[in-house]
Enzyme design. Structure first.
Site, mmCIF file in Angstrom:
data_model
loop_
_atom_site.group_PDB
_atom_site.id
_atom_site.type_symbol
_atom_site.label_atom_id
_atom_site.label_comp_id
_atom_site.label_asym_id
_atom_site.label_seq_id
_atom_site.Cartn_x
_atom_site.Cartn_y
_atom_site.Cartn_z
ATOM 1 C CD GLU A 96 -2.754 -1.468 2.475
ATOM 2 O OE1 GLU A 96 -4.237 -1.751 2.254
ATOM 3 O OE2 GLU A 96 -2.111 -1.037 3.547
ATOM 4 C CB CYS A 109 3.028 7.377 3.002
ATOM 5 S SG CYS A 109 4.111 6.344 4.233
ATOM 6 C CB CYS A 120 7.541 -2.471 15.427
ATOM 7 S SG CYS A 120 9.477 -2.183 14.863
ATOM 8 C CB CYS A 123 4.272 -1.792 13.379
ATOM 9 S SG CYS A 123 4.324 -1.372 11.211
ATOM 10 C CB CYS A 342 1.578 6.464 11.947
ATOM 11 S SG CYS A 342 3.212 6.058 12.357
#
Length: 350
Positions: A96, A109, A120, A123, A342
């Protein structure tokens, strides 16, 4: 003749590589520069658009190579104007990219891997595990294909002003593909962007970070999230291999007081890293550096037992850093309703 699915794409190739392609086809050396102009300045999608290349040479190129441009397979638009694009990258995998318009800026992005090895805890991409490296062509395709041509009745989207390598994957874990992309974006024969328009984010992967600093002039963003080493290792297993203290020590050897910007990304969780003690640890960690801190709201993902801290805590944390001489800002959250904010990217069709 090669089968279509085995032909090499030309996008993602540097000028030297395009020149070698031209020479291997019996063409003059200058055809390599012509190819670069068609691919990166004029952004053509088909060999037929390259009008100053002879029919004979065009036939040879199309027999042995593809341009490499692929349209997004899907898109979602947020209520705040953010648009998330899905790209197929082969073997049933997707990545993406997120287009973020903001007044006179339009930031993309970009993803550098399908999945991620860094694992992580907070995430969504990390929770996928590592799937595949993206090629330089697949990374460039995102940059060249967004914003796409408007659909019928749509207003054309604003052209990109900035690119951040903060999508799926750890960019420095795919450095061999990242470096030619950065060269293409900044070289006079390529897109001719100023390096100030590009930011590469990393957990602090050494020695690739050192190479990035020495071979490019792009901005660098370090994902820190906590200055407590033990806590960071629990949240970010990469801390074990690349301690944040070692990363900061290495960064102290570079000058960030002029054009190049160094920033630290700090996601804030309630009751985890949002108090003055953590703010003070961060000051002691990075206080010698000419840098800024971006405070980021946590966006909940399945399986992560973490919660966003309050706005009041974020303001308090920001003000404390500012009082200690560190420029800190609270980053606005974009695209959360379409899982584009994010830490939320996960290639939804996988």
């Amino acid at each position: 003749m090669q089968s279509a699915d085995r032909k090499m794409p030309l996008i993602g190739m540097t000028l030297d590589e395009l020149t070698k392609v031209a020479l291997s086809g019996g063409m003059p050396k200058f055809v390599g520069r012509q190819l670069a102009e068609w691919l990166y300045k004029k952004k053509v999608t088909d060999f037929g658009e390259m009008v100053n290349i002879s029919k004979k040479n065009m036939a040879w190129l199309s027999e042995n190579y593809t341009v490499g441009r692929e349209k997004p397979a899907a898109r979602q638009k947020s209520i705040d104007g953010t648009v998330k694009y899905l790209f197929n990258v082969g073997e049933g995998r997707n990545v993406e990219s997120v287009y973020i318009p903001d007044h006179d800026r339009a930031t993309l992005c970009v993803s550098s891997q399908a999945g991620c090895r860094m694992n992580c805890y907070f995430c969504a991409t990390g929770r996928l595990g590592f799937k595949a490296q993206l090629t330089a062509a697949q990374i460039m395709n995102q940059i060249l294909s967004i914003p796409p041509a408007p659909r019928q009745g749509e207003t054309p989207a604003q052209e990109l002003t900035n690119v951040v390598f903060m999508g799926m994957g750890e960019p420095l874990d795919n450095f061999d593909a990242l470096l030619p992309v950065l060269e293409i974006m900044t070289a006079s024969w390529g897109m001719a962007w100023s390096p100030k328009r590009i930011t590469v984010s990393t957990v602090g992967k050494l020695p690739q970070l050192k190479d990035l600093l020495e071979k490019t002039q792009v901005h660098v963003a370090i994902s820190v999230h906590t200055a407590d080493a033990m806590q960071r290792e629990q949240l970010m297993p990469a801390q074990k291999a690349f301690p944040i203290s070692s990363v900061v020590k290495m960064l102290e050897g570079y000058d960030f007081s002029h054009q190049r910007r160094l920033s630290f990304e700090y996601i804030m969780w309630r009751g985890v890293n949002d108090d003055i003690a953590h703010a003070d640890m961060l000051v002691r960690l990075i206080g010698k550096l000419d840098c800024r801190v971006n405070l980021i709201r946590f966006h909940a993902i399945p399986g992560a037992e973490l919660h966003p801290c309050s706005e009041e805590r974020m303001v308090m944390f920001r003000n404390y850093l500012n009082s200690k001489g560190i420029t800190a800002t609270i980053r606005s959250s974009r695209g959360e309703d379409i899982m584009a904010a994010c830490g939320m990217l996960a290639g939804r069709n996988q």
